[in-house]
Design a protein around this motif. Sequence first.
Motif: not given
Length: 511
Positions: A398-424
């Motif tokens: 998430i830090h790589i995508h959001r802080r370095i690449r500036k990928v939007p929060v709604s992007s699939p790669e960001v939301q996938y990691s969000v749900k994985q953290i929630l599951a873990c």
Amino acid sequence: MSRSFTGCKRCKARRQKCDEQHPECGRCKAAGAQCRYAMQLQWGGRAFSRSRFGACVGPGGMQRLEYSPGEFVYTTVKNEQMSPVESMTPVSSPSSASSPDLPLVRQIDPFSSLPPTHKTLLQHFIRDASHVTSCHPGMQQEICKMIVPMALQTPSLLYATMALSAIHLEALNNHSEMVKTAPDIARLMARSLEHFRVELQDPTRKGSDALLATARTLCLAEIHSGAIQPNTWRAHIEGARALMTTTQTSATPNTAFRKYLDRWYRSIVALSALNGNGPPIGEKFVDSESRDDWMANDPDYLDDYWGFTVQLADIFREIGVIAWQRHRNNSEALEFQGGDEESEERAATLEKHVLGLIDRYSDGNQLVFYPGVAERLSEDSIREFMLCNEAFQHTALIHIHRRIRKVPVSSPEVQYSVKQILACTSQIVPRSGLSPWVMLTTPLFTAGCEALGEDREAFKQLFLSLHDTTRIPNVLQSLNFLEVYWADDDKNDEEDWSHYLDRMNFDFIPY
């Protein structure tokens, strides 16, 4: 001035004659240093095992307890099932009339010289507060055995430990939001800092584990209290860095406690690098070629103190360096050729390494713990450590995508990691301590900031459960910031949470 063996401790340590004036001798008064008198007992003669006393006690009846390098006492062998508190608490001697076959045993109360309030705080630290800084019982016992005896000889560490204990005690009494303004805690912190400054000037303490332990405990106390002002917790990490630089050039022995402090420092620096409110501490990163060789050859130990692996800690530091450099360049409106391309290339390399770590452990490969750790853990604990480590892996993504690449929060790669953290994190059983559960503030906060829709409520409930079980005020502070961040509809979609807090002038670490 005649020679005497009853001078103050400072004069003895400096091999100087002492005029033995009370309450402070002339030398200490002139130097403005703390003057203390203490009787030091020394034993000589035969080895203990061959002495008359040793022969009377018999084999297995006594053991040598070394409470600091070169300093020890002989004590009765304690029950292996005894808790750290019980082993440090005095017990009454059995009556010879009622138990004629039992030897007279009387343990020394190490807290007997302390005021009642200090004694209560230290006992609470051993029984409860130390649980929320440990992921399993073995580590909690080791921390108490290392910290408490050293605190009894080091005033700055003693007051810092009591402050950390008082913070937890206030939170247990449902006063988490008032910890930062509690006068008793402020006094304990002030006394610790006052003694710390004096001890740093003492040449006999140069490079000692006690000073580094004090910096570590002060840092934890500031973080746990929910400190948000600049130069609070961060200042203590910088101080620890200066102390470690000093000890690297000294003859300080590499004790088990020093190895533990080294692990603490490396990991707290890694977590602080995920906070964009300042340059990463000890700013440096390894080139890609060296990184590939390092990751291929070195074992990736899981640090059971923090719940993530050594290689991941190194990746956190590099994320912090790259993100801070990019943020600084954007803030100063500097144009440099190839800047974005270079950041993207380095981000791609880091992502590759993180995905490689995820694949390695998803194929059934077990985590490698430090020697002697895995044998003390249950299967459930090992499983929860794997889930905790996976949550930190997706935190890195998430830090790589959001802080370095500036990928939007709604992007699939960001939301996938969000749900994985929630599951873990949802699979780790909530406990009041001695579990990887106590280390989840960072991944929960990172994913919570990027959560959308119903996921936000799920993260809120996890935070409430985390605070209710651990009683760390900073957990509640993290949730408060999270809700403020969610409610701000005017923020730029490219502005990640760390820079948002930077704009609000908060120096905050979600730990």
